[in-house]
Motif scaffolding. Structure first.
Motif, PDB file in Angstrom:
ATOM      1  N   ILE A  15       0.860  -1.185   0.000  1.00 57.89           N
ATOM      2  CA  ILE A  15       0.000   0.000   0.000  1.00 57.89           C
ATOM      3  C   ILE A  15       0.898   1.237   0.000  1.00 57.89           C
ATOM      4  O   ILE A  15       1.824   1.331   0.812  1.00 57.89           O
ATOM      5  CB  ILE A  15      -0.899   0.036   1.248  1.00 57.89           C
ATOM      6  N   LEU A  16       0.618   2.136  -0.903  1.00 59.03           N
ATOM      7  CA  LEU A  16       1.442   3.349  -1.005  1.00 59.03           C
ATOM      8  C   LEU A  16       0.534   4.561  -1.033  1.00 59.03           C
ATOM      9  O   LEU A  16      -0.630   4.484  -1.432  1.00 59.03           O
ATOM     10  CB  LEU A  16       2.263   3.321  -2.297  1.00 59.03           C
ATOM     11  N   GLU A  17       1.135   5.685  -0.632  1.00 62.01           N
ATOM     12  CA  GLU A  17       0.430   6.948  -0.806  1.00 62.01           C
ATOM     13  C   GLU A  17       1.113   7.686  -1.941  1.00 62.01           C
ATOM     14  O   GLU A  17       2.341   7.748  -1.994  1.00 62.01           O
ATOM     15  CB  GLU A  17       0.457   7.753   0.486  1.00 62.01           C
ATOM     16  N   ALA A  18       0.328   8.210  -2.837  1.00 63.63           N
ATOM     17  CA  ALA A  18       0.899   8.775  -4.056  1.00 63.63           C
ATOM     18  C   ALA A  18       0.146  10.040  -4.456  1.00 63.63           C
ATOM     19  O   ALA A  18      -0.980  10.282  -4.013  1.00 63.63           O
ATOM     20  CB  ALA A  18       0.824   7.759  -5.189  1.00 63.63           C
TER      21      ALA A  18
ATOM     22  N   LEU B 276      -3.150   3.887  -2.522  1.00 62.57           N
ATOM     23  CA  LEU B 276      -3.461   2.829  -3.499  1.00 62.57           C
ATOM     24  C   LEU B 276      -2.677   1.563  -3.166  1.00 62.57           C
ATOM     25  O   LEU B 276      -1.722   1.582  -2.381  1.00 62.57           O
ATOM     26  CB  LEU B 276      -3.150   3.303  -4.919  1.00 62.57           C
ATOM     27  N   LYS B 277      -3.096   0.508  -3.790  1.00 62.35           N
ATOM     28  CA  LYS B 277      -2.423  -0.775  -3.595  1.00 62.35           C
ATOM     29  C   LYS B 277      -1.778  -1.186  -4.906  1.00 62.35           C
ATOM     30  O   LYS B 277      -2.401  -1.100  -5.970  1.00 62.35           O
ATOM     31  CB  LYS B 277      -3.425  -1.846  -3.166  1.00 62.35           C
ATOM     32  N   ILE B 278      -0.553  -1.629  -4.807  1.00 62.01           N
ATOM     33  CA  ILE B 278       0.155  -2.052  -6.010  1.00 62.01           C
ATOM     34  C   ILE B 278      -0.244  -3.484  -6.337  1.00 62.01           C
ATOM     35  O   ILE B 278      -0.163  -4.376  -5.482  1.00 62.01           O
ATOM     36  CB  ILE B 278       1.675  -1.943  -5.795  1.00 62.01           C
ATOM     37  N   ILE B 279      -0.686  -3.695  -7.557  1.00 63.75           N
ATOM     38  CA  ILE B 279      -1.082  -5.050  -7.938  1.00 63.75           C
ATOM     39  C   ILE B 279      -0.137  -5.651  -8.958  1.00 63.75           C
ATOM     40  O   ILE B 279      -0.260  -6.832  -9.302  1.00 63.75           O
ATOM     41  CB  ILE B 279      -2.520  -5.100  -8.468  1.00 63.75           C
TER      42      ILE B 279
END
Lengths: 468, 177
Positions: free
Chosen positions: B84-87, B144-147
């Motif tokens: 999970i990242l904030e972008a 968001l979550k990196i998929i």
């Protein structure tokens, strides 16, 4: 450790996943000599009936070209269903394998010729890897379900883009979009023809064409998922059944051979042929594990032989008389066992030692006693029969008027009723003579049951004597 | 995810730097060369935190350059699948939007944006919910979550999703401005 549930699993999986698999050669044109769909299933089925098998033998048994079979097996090896082993071997190595094969007695591997001709050839062997098959099938089902479910709620799927230009038709994944961005940043352009890319739906697009209709796509996927669960239900139930069972493990080819060989040795050289024969009969029933069940049988036999040798000196009379149908050619039997010895020779044997003599005397006393008892017993039997017949006669007399309607119906049964009648007649005839002698008349009455009445007495005497 | 790891690099130093401040010059050049680069193996090098060891220099024949093997510690950033990242959103179009989390570029396609958000074109293209309460446009911050990640030798590109619980806009610059 039963193979049966696992074999069923393999068969179900084969039909579910490999039914329409075509195995094509690398250089074979696509429209080759007809399709060979279904061959994969047949090969897997054949493997469920075997353990380690040489690929040439398998090809011969399946009437397949060995190249074709090898292609199929390579495919299954990649699918992780089959383990294969290749080794260079001379005729001797092949013989070892054949011996192992004979020990496990696959039944179908009867054709082994030309062993002597081989000189250090590469041989491939293959075997089902049941433990791995279980995992592979489970993993496959999991992936199938996950793929559809992900697609269903659009989660964790990498979007794909397709060039609408039919002559180009390039596909791009979302990872490429950075390079595909148009100058204004509004859309993605095909690298080749600069046409604007459209999104492509991975699974549903092929059938629906336009991916815009989200709702229809959703329903389609749901339907697909439902169908999958429905159609794979037997497989799932079989998986659950197999879950707690230990998977059959044949080990590597070498280990398996050694094990089979050891099992063959344990049965003993003289009995080796018998064991292979008997286990060949079992080969089809699905438990080709001769070193588990059948060795025990053999051991018991050899144990019996040993006992024979020990007891032969001390108690020659205790040998059991084998029934004639059990005696086969080549069996190592004493005369006593064949039942050829009459009581007199036994007595002679017995008189050789003082102790035995005494024992014999006792036996003789007992024998006479038992004879008398027998006579009395037969007499009583005859008496009872007489009484029964008398009562029957009385009954028939009384029943005759009413029984008219009954007798014809009995006649209708045919042969059986006729024979019964015959029986009755015989008994009727014999009635007068019954009173005279002890045992004989009963025998006559019983003739249709025991044809060899003359032997009967001897045998019975023997048995009685032994018991003493 | 961030890591603090030890890396090695062979530094080539021009002969003009040979002098009393050779070591400082070497470290300065290392920082200039390495920070901000990306390797597929370790991810982005964010910052050098220290130099552990500088080995013996080797004079290269012909040029006079000297090669020093340098061991240094650095903070690296490598995105992983499922992280999970904030972008910050950098661009919005009808195919989805692009965002940056530090040096990493992330693309969120319109399929991975919640179904109730619609694309609105205009001079400030954005994705908005039907009631207008949530808006994704340029400079929005999203979680968001990196998929999926695509790791090249010198580049890392990610696909993200905001179609999951607790993902989406975390502040709206349009509302405050």
């Amino acid at each position: 450790m039963s193979l049966e549930p696992f074999n069923r699993l393999v068969k179900l999986a084969a039909r579910a996943f490999y039914d329409d698999v075509t195995i094509k050669g690398d250089n074979q044109p696509k429209a080759g000599r007809g399709d060979n769909r279904g061959m994969a299933v047949i090969v897997l089925d054949a493997l469920t009936r075997r353990q380690w098998v040489r690929e040439e033998d398998l090809a011969k048994a399946l009437k397949l070209h060995s190249k074709q079979l090898r292609r199929t097996l390579r495919f299954f090896e990649e699918e992780k269903l089959v383990t294969r082993e290749h080794r260079k071997e001379s005729a001797k190595g092949a013989k070892i394998f054949n011996a192992a094969m004979a020990a496990t007695a696959d039944g179908q591997q009867g054709t082994k010729e030309g062993d002597e001709k081989m000189k250090m050839h590469m041989h491939s062997y293959c075997c089902l890897d049941y433990a791995q098959i279980y995992d592979v099938v489970r993993y496959r089902m999991h992936r199938m379900k996950k793929k559809i479910k992900d697609e269903l709620d659009n989660r964790n799927t990498i979007q794909e883009y397709i060039c609408p230009n039919s002559s180009c038709g390039r596909r791009y994944s979302a990872f490429d979009v950075l390079q595909l961005m148009s100058m204004d940043g509004e859309s993605f352009l095909c690298e080749n023809c600069k046409a604007e890319l459209t999104e492509s739906e991975k699974l549903a697009a092929e059938e629906l064409g336009d991916g815009d209709d989200r709702k229809r796509r959703h329903e389609k996927l749901k339907d697909m998922l439902r169908k999958m669960e429905e159609q794979l239900k037997p497989l799932v139930t079989q998986l659950n059944r197999v879950k707690d069972l230990p998977a059959p493990e044949f080990g590597t080819l070498l280990a398996w051979e050694a094990r089979a060989h050891a099992a063959a040795q344990a049965t003993g050289d003289s009995n080796a042929n018998d064991s292979s024969k008997s286990s060949q009969g079992q080969g089809y029933t699905g438990t080709p594990m001769p070193f588990l069940g059948e060795t025990r049988v053999e051991v018991a036999l050899s144990g019996l032989e040993a006992k024979e040798e020990i007891e032969h000196d001390t108690k020659p009379t205790s040998l059991k008389v084998l029934p004639p149908w059990m005696i086969k050619q080549g069996m190592n039997l004493t005369k006593e066992q064949r039942g050829e010895v009459n009581p007199q020779t036994k007595m002679e044997q017995g008189s050789s030692s003082v102790d035995d003599k005494k024992l014999n005397l006792d036996n003789e006393d007992e024998k006479s006693l038992q004879d008398e008892y027998l006579k009395a017993y037969y007499a009583a039997l005859v008496k009872r029969q007489e009484e029964q017949e008398a009562s029957q006669r009385a009954q028939q007399k009384t029943e005759l008027p009413e029984g008219v309607s009954e007798t014809p119906s009995e006649r209708q049964v045919g042969m059986k009723s006729k024979r019964e009648d015959g029986n009755d007649e015989i008994e009727w005839e014999e009635d007068p003579s019954i009173g005279n002698s002890g045992a004989e008349p009963y025998r006559l009455a019983d003739l249709n049951v025991e044809a060899d009445a003359s032997d009967h007495e001897d045998e019975e005497d023997d048995i009685d004597w032994e018991e003493g | 995810m961030f890591f603090h790891i030890t890396l090695e690099r062979n530094m080539q130093l021009h002969p003009r730097h040979f002098g009393p401040h050779l070591r400082d010059k070497l470290v300065a050049k290392l920082m200039k060369d390495v920070e901000g680069t990306c390797s597929g193996r370790h991810g982005f090098v964010v910052a050098i935190t220290g130099v552990e060891d500088i080995g013996k220099g080797l004079i290269r024949e012909g040029t006079g350059f000297v090669t020093f093997p340098v061991k240094y510690q650095a903070v690296v950033f490598r995105p992983f699948k499922g992280e999970i990242l904030e972008a910050v959103v950098t661009m919005v179009n009808k195919m989805g939007f692009f965002a940056e989390a530090g040096p990493v570029q992330i693309f969120v396609s319109n399929h991975l944006i919640p179904d109730d958000m619609e694309f609105q074109s205009g001079d400030m293209p954005n994705y908005t919910t039907s009631d207008g309460s949530v808006k994704i446009q340029k400079d929005s911050e999203v979680r968001l979550k990196i998929i999926g990640t695509r790791v090249d030798a010198t580049e890392i590109f990610c696909i993200g999703t905001i179609k999951d619980d607790f993902l989406g806009v975390i502040n709206d610059p349009g509302a405050t401005a």
